[in-house]
Design a protein around this motif. Structure first.
Motif, PDB file in Angstrom:
ATOM      1  N   GLY A 120      36.884  16.125 -29.601  1.00 17.22           N
ATOM      2  CA  GLY A 120      38.245  16.006 -29.103  1.00 17.22           C
ATOM      3  C   GLY A 120      39.324  16.255 -30.122  1.00 17.22           C
ATOM      4  O   GLY A 120      40.502  16.172 -29.796  1.00 17.22           O
TER       5      GLY A 120
ATOM      6  N   GLN B 131      42.761   7.559 -27.034  1.00 15.00           N
ATOM      7  CA  GLN B 131      43.861   8.349 -26.499  1.00 15.00           C
ATOM      8  C   GLN B 131      45.012   8.273 -27.492  1.00 15.00           C
ATOM      9  O   GLN B 131      45.468   7.176 -27.821  1.00 15.00           O
ATOM     10  CB  GLN B 131      44.298   7.812 -25.136  1.00 15.00           C
TER      11      GLN B 131
ATOM     12  N   ASN C 103      29.307   8.507 -23.252  1.00 12.75           N
ATOM     13  CA  ASN C 103      30.458   8.513 -24.172  1.00 12.75           C
ATOM     14  C   ASN C 103      31.131   7.147 -24.091  1.00 12.75           C
ATOM     15  O   ASN C 103      32.056   6.949 -23.301  1.00 12.75           O
ATOM     16  CB  ASN C 103      31.451   9.613 -23.793  1.00 12.75           C
TER      17      ASN C 103
ATOM     18  N   GLU D 194      31.598  12.570 -32.734  1.00  9.98           N
ATOM     19  CA  GLU D 194      32.947  12.623 -32.220  1.00  9.98           C
ATOM     20  C   GLU D 194      33.248  13.989 -31.633  1.00  9.98           C
ATOM     21  O   GLU D 194      32.684  15.004 -32.056  1.00  9.98           O
ATOM     22  CB  GLU D 194      33.978  12.346 -33.331  1.00  9.98           C
TER      23      GLU D 194
ATOM     24  N   TYR E  22      36.515   5.938 -26.457  1.00  9.51           N
ATOM     25  CA  TYR E  22      37.592   6.915 -26.418  1.00  9.51           C
ATOM     26  C   TYR E  22      38.755   6.440 -27.281  1.00  9.51           C
ATOM     27  O   TYR E  22      38.939   5.253 -27.515  1.00  9.51           O
ATOM     28  CB  TYR E  22      38.094   7.109 -24.980  1.00  9.51           C
TER      29      TYR E  22
ATOM     30  N   GLY F  62      34.065   3.794 -22.491  1.00  9.57           N
ATOM     31  CA  GLY F  62      33.790   4.740 -21.416  1.00  9.57           C
ATOM     32  C   GLY F  62      32.463   4.465 -20.755  1.00  9.57           C
ATOM     33  O   GLY F  62      32.119   3.325 -20.491  1.00  9.57           O
TER      34      GLY F  62
ATOM     35  N   ARG G  43      42.822  13.429 -27.063  1.00  9.65           N
ATOM     36  CA  ARG G  43      41.902  12.364 -26.697  1.00  9.65           C
ATOM     37  C   ARG G  43      40.564  12.596 -27.381  1.00  9.65           C
ATOM     38  O   ARG G  43      39.935  13.646 -27.208  1.00  9.65           O
ATOM     39  CB  ARG G  43      41.695  12.319 -25.185  1.00  9.65           C
ATOM     40  N   HIS G  44      40.159  11.611 -28.176  1.00  8.03           N
ATOM     41  CA  HIS G  44      38.858  11.654 -28.813  1.00  8.03           C
ATOM     42  C   HIS G  44      37.833  10.949 -27.947  1.00  8.03           C
ATOM     43  O   HIS G  44      38.135   9.966 -27.266  1.00  8.03           O
ATOM     44  CB  HIS G  44      38.881  10.891 -30.143  1.00  8.03           C
ATOM     45  N   SER G  45      36.598  11.433 -28.012  1.00  9.22           N
ATOM     46  CA  SER G  45      35.489  10.689 -27.445  1.00  9.22           C
ATOM     47  C   SER G  45      34.380  10.581 -28.478  1.00  9.22           C
ATOM     48  O   SER G  45      34.317  11.370 -29.420  1.00  9.22           O
ATOM     49  CB  SER G  45      34.967  11.349 -26.169  1.00  9.22           C
TER      50      SER G  45
END
Length: 124
Positions: free
Chosen positions: A7, A80, A75, A5, A78, A71, A18-20
């Motif tokens: 973000g 958000q 990646n 992970e 995601y 994505g 926002r995580h990716s």
């Protein structure tokens, strides 16, 4: 399958992050993928999940504020997070697993076999 992970961070209430999640080691496209979180002193809980067919599920407390999406190959996942609240403070984990009985079985964590190390989110 390895998940990583990125973000996380610190933000004021009402802010966004926002995580990716990057994936390596396997073909993930057929997997269910999800985000889970664990706040201090609390059990880990499901946040959101997305199936191979794109169907999404959310826990009630984040509906309308968080969006899970797929994505690219590097990646593939995601999260958000908008309109963040202090109660969203937690360690956030990316997870992946195979569907069972045609469903991602969210938020049941036992169906998610692969987990990342987590990324911290702090909302003040």
């Amino acid at each position: 399958v390895q998940l990583v992970e990125s973000g996380g961070g610190s933000v004021g209430a009402g802010g966004s992050l926002r995580h990716s999640c990057s994936v390596s080691g396997s073909t993930y496209s057929s997997y269910c993928m999800g985000w889970f979180r664990q706040a201090p002193g609390k059990e880990r809980e499901g946040v959101a999940a997305i199936g191979a067919d794109g169907r999404t599920s959310y826990t009630d407390s984040v509906k309308g504020r968080f969006t899970i999406s797929k994505g690219n190959a590097r990646n593939p996942l995601y999260l958000q997070m908008d309109s963040l609240k202090p109660e969203d403070t937690a360690m956030y984990y990316c997870a992946a697993g195979r569907a069972y009985a045609g469903s991602c079985q969210f938020p049941a964590q036992r169906f998610y076999a692969y987990w990342g190390q987590g990324t911290q989110v702090t909302v003040s």
